[in-house]
Write a protein that holds these residues in place. Structure first.
Motif, PDB file in Angstrom:
ATOM      1  N   LYS A 191       0.840  -1.102  -0.066  1.00 10.84           N
ATOM      2  CA  LYS A 191      -0.059   0.148  -0.119  1.00 10.84           C
ATOM      3  C   LYS A 191       0.729   1.052  -0.088  1.00 10.84           C
ATOM      4  O   LYS A 191       1.802   1.279   0.564  1.00 10.84           O
ATOM      5  CB  LYS A 191      -0.947   0.222   1.121  1.00 10.84           C
ATOM      6  N   ASP A 192       0.473   2.278  -0.691  1.00  2.26           N
ATOM      7  CA  ASP A 192       0.929   3.670  -0.883  1.00  2.26           C
ATOM      8  C   ASP A 192       2.297   3.580  -1.537  1.00  2.26           C
ATOM      9  O   ASP A 192       3.203   4.626  -1.933  1.00  2.26           O
ATOM     10  CB  ASP A 192       1.340   4.237   0.344  1.00  2.26           C
ATOM     11  N   LYS A 193       2.763   2.324  -2.294  1.00  2.00           N
ATOM     12  CA  LYS A 193       4.053   2.265  -2.919  1.00  2.00           C
ATOM     13  C   LYS A 193       3.686   2.418  -4.451  1.00  2.00           C
ATOM     14  O   LYS A 193       2.513   2.084  -4.932  1.00  2.00           O
ATOM     15  CB  LYS A 193       4.752   1.134  -2.866  1.00  2.00           C
ATOM     16  N   THR A 194       4.614   3.233  -5.346  1.00  6.61           N
ATOM     17  CA  THR A 194       4.150   3.357  -6.865  1.00  6.61           C
ATOM     18  C   THR A 194       4.849   2.285  -7.475  1.00  6.61           C
ATOM     19  O   THR A 194       5.903   1.638  -7.317  1.00  6.61           O
ATOM     20  CB  THR A 194       4.804   4.748  -6.962  1.00  6.61           C
ATOM     21  N   TYR A 195       4.025   1.878  -8.602  1.00  2.00           N
ATOM     22  CA  TYR A 195       4.529   0.795  -9.659  1.00  2.00           C
ATOM     23  C   TYR A 195       4.126   1.398 -11.077  1.00  2.00           C
ATOM     24  O   TYR A 195       3.456   2.361 -11.145  1.00  2.00           O
ATOM     25  CB  TYR A 195       3.588  -0.266  -9.279  1.00  2.00           C
ATOM     26  N   THR A 196       4.752   0.673 -11.830  1.00  6.12           N
ATOM     27  CA  THR A 196       4.664   1.042 -13.311  1.00  6.12           C
ATOM     28  C   THR A 196       4.018  -0.148 -14.032  1.00  6.12           C
ATOM     29  O   THR A 196       4.412  -1.340 -13.862  1.00  6.12           O
ATOM     30  CB  THR A 196       6.106   1.033 -14.108  1.00  6.12           C
ATOM     31  N   VAL A 197       3.053   0.104 -14.701  1.00  7.28           N
ATOM     32  CA  VAL A 197       2.072  -0.846 -15.440  1.00  7.28           C
ATOM     33  C   VAL A 197       2.903  -1.600 -16.642  1.00  7.28           C
ATOM     34  O   VAL A 197       3.453  -0.957 -17.392  1.00  7.28           O
ATOM     35  CB  VAL A 197       0.701  -0.254 -15.848  1.00  7.28           C
ATOM     36  N   ARG A 198       2.990  -2.733 -16.611  1.00  6.35           N
ATOM     37  CA  ARG A 198       3.873  -3.485 -17.579  1.00  6.35           C
ATOM     38  C   ARG A 198       2.990  -4.033 -18.620  1.00  6.35           C
ATOM     39  O   ARG A 198       3.304  -4.140 -19.833  1.00  6.35           O
ATOM     40  CB  ARG A 198       4.573  -4.609 -16.775  1.00  6.35           C
ATOM     41  N   GLY A 247     -14.583 -21.931 -10.030  1.00  8.21           N
ATOM     42  CA  GLY A 247     -15.391 -20.718 -10.497  1.00  8.21           C
ATOM     43  C   GLY A 247     -14.427 -19.765  -9.987  1.00  8.21           C
ATOM     44  O   GLY A 247     -13.495 -19.637  -9.209  1.00  8.21           O
ATOM     45  N   ALA A 248     -14.703 -18.453 -10.733  1.00 13.66           N
ATOM     46  CA  ALA A 248     -13.997 -17.213 -10.373  1.00 13.66           C
ATOM     47  C   ALA A 248     -14.664 -15.929 -11.320  1.00 13.66           C
ATOM     48  O   ALA A 248     -15.651 -16.273 -12.089  1.00 13.66           O
ATOM     49  CB  ALA A 248     -12.421 -17.322 -10.871  1.00 13.66           C
ATOM     50  N   GLU A 249     -14.486 -14.929 -10.857  1.00  9.60           N
ATOM     51  CA  GLU A 249     -14.992 -13.629 -11.456  1.00  9.60           C
ATOM     52  C   GLU A 249     -14.001 -13.269 -12.641  1.00  9.60           C
ATOM     53  O   GLU A 249     -12.830 -13.283 -12.581  1.00  9.60           O
ATOM     54  CB  GLU A 249     -15.285 -12.509 -10.535  1.00  9.60           C
ATOM     55  N   PHE A 250     -14.629 -12.747 -13.715  1.00 11.17           N
ATOM     56  CA  PHE A 250     -13.856 -11.964 -14.776  1.00 11.17           C
ATOM     57  C   PHE A 250     -13.381 -10.547 -14.199  1.00 11.17           C
ATOM     58  O   PHE A 250     -14.140 -10.019 -13.430  1.00 11.17           O
ATOM     59  CB  PHE A 250     -14.663 -11.600 -16.000  1.00 11.17           C
ATOM     60  N   ASP A 251     -12.020 -10.209 -14.440  1.00 15.53           N
ATOM     61  CA  ASP A 251     -11.538  -9.022 -13.970  1.00 15.53           C
ATOM     62  C   ASP A 251     -10.464  -8.518 -14.895  1.00 15.53           C
ATOM     63  O   ASP A 251      -9.877  -9.119 -15.748  1.00 15.53           O
ATOM     64  CB  ASP A 251     -10.870  -9.139 -12.609  1.00 15.53           C
ATOM     65  N   ILE A 252     -10.148  -7.346 -14.953  1.00 10.91           N
ATOM     66  CA  ILE A 252      -8.950  -6.916 -15.631  1.00 10.91           C
ATOM     67  C   ILE A 252      -7.807  -6.805 -14.625  1.00 10.91           C
ATOM     68  O   ILE A 252      -7.833  -6.288 -13.359  1.00 10.91           O
ATOM     69  CB  ILE A 252      -9.213  -5.153 -15.767  1.00 10.91           C
ATOM     70  N   LEU A 253      -6.603  -7.556 -15.038  1.00 15.87           N
ATOM     71  CA  LEU A 253      -5.781  -7.660 -14.206  1.00 15.87           C
ATOM     72  C   LEU A 253      -4.251  -6.710 -14.653  1.00 15.87           C
ATOM     73  O   LEU A 253      -4.217  -6.586 -15.901  1.00 15.87           O
ATOM     74  CB  LEU A 253      -5.180  -8.928 -14.068  1.00 15.87           C
ATOM     75  N   LEU A 254      -3.620  -6.444 -13.873  1.00 17.41           N
ATOM     76  CA  LEU A 254      -2.245  -5.678 -14.108  1.00 17.41           C
ATOM     77  C   LEU A 254      -1.051  -6.630 -13.867  1.00 17.41           C
ATOM     78  O   LEU A 254      -1.072  -7.359 -12.757  1.00 17.41           O
ATOM     79  CB  LEU A 254      -2.226  -4.105 -13.187  1.00 17.41           C
ATOM     80  N   LEU A 255      -0.137  -6.388 -14.799  1.00 13.91           N
ATOM     81  CA  LEU A 255       1.259  -6.817 -14.354  1.00 13.91           C
ATOM     82  C   LEU A 255       2.109  -5.571 -14.037  1.00 13.91           C
ATOM     83  O   LEU A 255       1.838  -4.520 -14.743  1.00 13.91           O
ATOM     84  CB  LEU A 255       1.749  -7.520 -15.471  1.00 13.91           C
ATOM     85  N   LEU A 256       2.911  -5.696 -13.225  1.00 10.78           N
ATOM     86  CA  LEU A 256       3.565  -4.501 -12.810  1.00 10.78           C
ATOM     87  C   LEU A 256       5.169  -4.696 -13.091  1.00 10.78           C
ATOM     88  O   LEU A 256       5.761  -5.714 -12.943  1.00 10.78           O
ATOM     89  CB  LEU A 256       3.523  -4.155 -11.207  1.00 10.78           C
ATOM     90  N   LYS A 257       5.866  -3.770 -13.604  1.00  7.95           N
ATOM     91  CA  LYS A 257       7.147  -3.732 -13.997  1.00  7.95           C
ATOM     92  C   LYS A 257       7.994  -4.236 -12.568  1.00  7.95           C
ATOM     93  O   LYS A 257       8.832  -5.129 -12.853  1.00  7.95           O
ATOM     94  CB  LYS A 257       7.523  -2.462 -14.494  1.00  7.95           C
ATOM     95  N   GLU A 258       7.809  -3.795 -11.680  1.00  6.56           N
ATOM     96  CA  GLU A 258       8.544  -3.908 -10.500  1.00  6.56           C
ATOM     97  C   GLU A 258       8.575  -5.390  -9.668  1.00  6.56           C
ATOM     98  O   GLU A 258       9.232  -5.738  -8.809  1.00  6.56           O
ATOM     99  CB  GLU A 258       8.363  -2.808  -9.597  1.00  6.56           C
TER     100      GLU A 258
END
Length: 126
Positions: free
Chosen positions: A29-36, A59-70
């Motif tokens: 939390k509160d740390k900055t990341y870059t979207v990869r 089962g699972a829900e559909f979602d948008i996921l981010l991968l982070l450079k860091e």
């Protein structure tokens, strides 16, 4: 909402206990990341355990996921596709441009006033 290369801030680092078994690196939390990368994926999975103690994703829900450079993580073990485990986009907020500009401005101001003799009034000796 998000784009590759964009700076984001983690706003939620509360994870279910099972996450710690699958992921190698988690955002703070509160740390900055870059979207990869941005990809469709699953979140909030539901599992069952059969009589042989095998865990199966049911089962699972559909979602948008981010991968982070860091942060790098293994592939999702419950997916037939080779897809790295990502993080729900709702865990992040875009880094405000004002914050970036203020940081850059503060860096530019470092050292201002270092040569005091240039601007201090001169005293005359009598």
């Amino acid at each position: 909402m998000f784009s590759t290369g964009q700076k984001v801030v983690c706003i939620n680092d509360q994870f279910d206990p099972w996450v710690y078994d699958l992921y190698r690196a988690l955002p703070k939390k509160d740390k900055t990341y870059t979207v990869r990368a941005i990809a469709p994926g699953r979140s909030k999975p539901q599992f069952t355990v059969n009589d042989d103690a095998e865990i199966k994703l049911t089962g699972a829900e559909f979602d948008i996921l981010l991968l982070l450079k860091e942060l790098q993580n293994p592939d999702d073990p419950h997916s037939s596709m080779k897809q790295e485990l990502g993080f729900r986009a709702e865990r992040f907020a875009p880094l405000e441009e004002d914050e970036e500009e203020e940081e850059a401005e503060a860096e530019e101001l470092v050292g201002v006033g270092a040569a005091k003799e240039d601007w201090e009034p001169q005293t005359q000796s009598r």
